[in-house]
Design an enzyme around this catalytic site. Structure first.
Site, mmCIF file in Angstrom:
data_model
loop_
_atom_site.group_PDB
_atom_site.id
_atom_site.type_symbol
_atom_site.label_atom_id
_atom_site.label_comp_id
_atom_site.label_asym_id
_atom_site.label_seq_id
_atom_site.Cartn_x
_atom_site.Cartn_y
_atom_site.Cartn_z
ATOM 1 N N PHE A 149 37.341 -5.605 -11.604
ATOM 2 C CA PHE A 149 38.546 -5.938 -12.340
ATOM 3 C C PHE A 149 39.675 -4.988 -11.930
ATOM 4 O O PHE A 149 39.493 -3.764 -11.921
ATOM 5 C CB PHE A 149 38.321 -5.808 -13.849
ATOM 6 C CG PHE A 149 37.052 -6.455 -14.356
ATOM 7 C CD1 PHE A 149 36.557 -7.619 -13.778
ATOM 8 C CD2 PHE A 149 36.351 -5.891 -15.415
ATOM 9 C CE1 PHE A 149 35.396 -8.217 -14.250
ATOM 10 C CE2 PHE A 149 35.198 -6.479 -15.895
ATOM 11 C CZ PHE A 149 34.707 -7.645 -15.309
ATOM 12 N N SER A 150 40.846 -5.522 -11.586
ATOM 13 C CA SER A 150 42.032 -4.734 -11.258
ATOM 14 C C SER A 150 41.746 -3.796 -10.077
ATOM 15 O O SER A 150 41.512 -4.273 -8.968
ATOM 16 C CB SER A 150 42.495 -3.978 -12.504
ATOM 17 O OG SER A 150 43.757 -3.402 -12.304
ATOM 18 N N SER A 151 41.726 -2.486 -10.267
ATOM 19 C CA SER A 151 41.369 -1.588 -9.169
ATOM 20 C C SER A 151 39.997 -1.941 -8.618
ATOM 21 O O SER A 151 39.759 -1.878 -7.406
ATOM 22 C CB SER A 151 41.367 -0.133 -9.656
ATOM 23 O OG SER A 151 40.940 0.756 -8.647
ATOM 24 N N HIS A 291 48.116 -9.388 -16.744
ATOM 25 C CA HIS A 291 47.060 -8.505 -16.225
ATOM 26 C C HIS A 291 46.034 -8.270 -17.328
ATOM 27 O O HIS A 291 45.875 -7.151 -17.834
ATOM 28 C CB HIS A 291 47.690 -7.196 -15.746
ATOM 29 C CG HIS A 291 46.838 -6.433 -14.772
ATOM 30 N ND1 HIS A 291 46.582 -6.876 -13.493
ATOM 31 C CD2 HIS A 291 46.181 -5.255 -14.890
ATOM 32 C CE1 HIS A 291 45.813 -5.997 -12.864
ATOM 33 N NE2 HIS A 291 45.552 -5.004 -13.704
#
Length: 460
Positions: A149-151, A291
């Site tokens: 997720f994300s990074s 996000h």
């Protein structure tokens, strides 16, 4: 990088709340998240966490689950990655959770060392974790997958590009293409142009950038799935399209989708290459969402895409019956109702009572999947509950539920020679919503279209 940390601050609260609820509500289990030390080459000092379920499969799959910026292994395990853990308990796969120890708590997707196989950064440590788990738990090497997720989604792209010979598939929630976040420095960790969607390339350029991360490799690349919200201002939605460019190029595919549908009202799903549940490349665009991924129910789609919802490398296709069921079959006790498109069974969610909507789920033959087709054209379960068109509904989208049997026409069904099952009151077909094939897909009524998501087989 501070902006990314602020963006995930609210997300970081969710795992803490979820941990509190889970500790209060869930029964004790022998299986627990365990920290592993001395797992091998680890140049950037990552922590390793490992989860082995109580009922691990004889030849388990392995999921590498990578946390968001500012997160940790335990936070994602107990928080927004929890659906992966629940599924591991059900399917017997193992989870490795890498954890960053540098102050940013963000994975290295920016430095020259991090963007080269064997370069001496996070990816080296993660692959050591994979090797550790494979050596000790009889992991099926053809079922090693990665998600984040994300990074962690950015790192998912990096791991799949640097180690295409290790990973079979990846699923990235709100990420960017491999190399997009490059800053040319090990100290400059934030690429504002990439985050803002200002770096766009041709598919060939993106593919070449990924190939340069493992020079000389000529083998196959992992299947890849991408999920992204259209209003994401932390990692721009532009990156969703750039990811698809990169991975369709790596697979030698056209950027024109071979399949498009809408599994949910605000989702658009596109598939490239193979178009089934385990497509070669799959993109899921979520309209009006920022996000904030993953959201409820989304990980189920990733579990199916990654092939974690089974026990073999290659799924067994559902055979097409040579003799279709008769229009009015004789009463039969304990049949399963199997979707032609999905190969999954009509299933009553656990402990379901009156009003619970029926779903698709892997066929396992337990009571909640055993139906009796009666002389009165009812499909009964648990002996006293009937398959029911909710509220005696007659319109497209009416939920199909279970209810106490009462003999009404909304509880009567025609099992037809063409494989459809139609409601006697409305004439509408039993339908897997949105052409869905994943575990948890809801069952509804819809106008008969002849598509495979409306065809079923009764099996003893």
């Amino acid at each position: 990088m501070k902006r990314l940390l602020r963006a995930v601050a609210a997300l970081a609260v969710v795992p803490l709340l979820a941990m509190t609820v889970l500790m209060a509500a869930q029964p004790a289990s022998a299986a627990a998240l365990t920290q592993v030390t001395n797992f091998g080459n680890n140049p950037s000092g990552l922590n390793m966490y490992l989860y082995v379920p109580d009922n691990v499969a004889p030849r388990p799959a392995l999921l590498v689950l990578i946390h968001y910026c500012g997160g940790s292994g335990p936070a994602i395990f107990n928080g927004n990655g929890r659906d992966y853990v629940t599924a591991a308990d059900r399917y017997g796969y193992i989870i490795v959770l890498p954890e960053v120890t540098r102050s940013s708590k963000c994975f290295d997707v920016y430095s020259p060392q991090g963007l080269r196989r064997g370069g001496g950064s996070d990816s080296d440590g993660i692959i050591s974790m994979v090797n550790y788990a494979k050596q000790r738990h009889n992991v099926d090497p053809a079922r090693v997958v990665v998600s984040g997720f994300s990074s962690g989604a950015m790192m998912t792209n990096v791991m799949a590009a640097e180690y295409p010979d290790v990973f079979a598939a990846g699923s990235a929630f709100s990420g960017v293409p491999a190399t997009c976040f490059a800053t040319g420095s090990s100290t400059n960790t934030w690429n504002g142009q990439c985050a803002g969607g200002q770096i766009t390339k041709t598919a060939q350029q993106w593919g070449d950038a990924a190939r340069a991360m493992y020079p000389g490799y000529t083998g196959r690349y992992p299947r890849m799935q991408f999920l992204h919200g259209t209003t994401d201002t932390t990692l721009s939605y532009v990156n969703f399209g750039e990811e698809i460019k990169q991975w369709t190029n790596l697979h030698g595919l056209s950027q024109t989708p071979a399949f498009t549908d809408r599994p949910q009202s605000n989702w658009t799903r596109t598939r490239y290459g193979d178009t089934g549940t385990r497509a070669t490349v799959e993109g899921i665009s979520i309209s009006g969402v920022g996000h904030e991924l993953p959201q409820a129910g989304q990980i189920a789609y990733s579990i199916a895409f990654l092939g974690l919802d089974g026990t073999t490398t290659t799924p067994t296709p559902t055979p097409t019956p040579t003799t279709p069921p008769p229009t009015t079959p004789p009463p039969a006790a304990g049949v399963t109702v199997v979707g032609t498109q999905s190969g999954r069974c009509l299933d009553v969610p656990t402990n379901g009572g009156n009003g619970v909507q029926i779903q698709l789920w892997d066929c396992h033959g337990a009571t909640q999947q055993r139906w009796t087709y009666t002389a009165g054209r009812q499909l009964t379960v648990y002996g006293t509950k009937c398959l029911d068109a909710s509220g005696a509904g007659t319109s497209n989208g009416t939920p199909v539920i279970i209810w106490d049997c009462h003999g009404g026409t909304n509880q009567q069904w025609n099992v037809n020679a063409d494989g459809t099952i139609t409601n006697a009151q409305s004439g509408l077909c039993l339908d897997a919503s949105g052409l869905g094939t994943a575990n948890g897909t809801k069952i509804i009524l819809w106008s008969c279209s002849g598509q495979a998501n409306q065809r079923w087989t009764l099996r003893a």
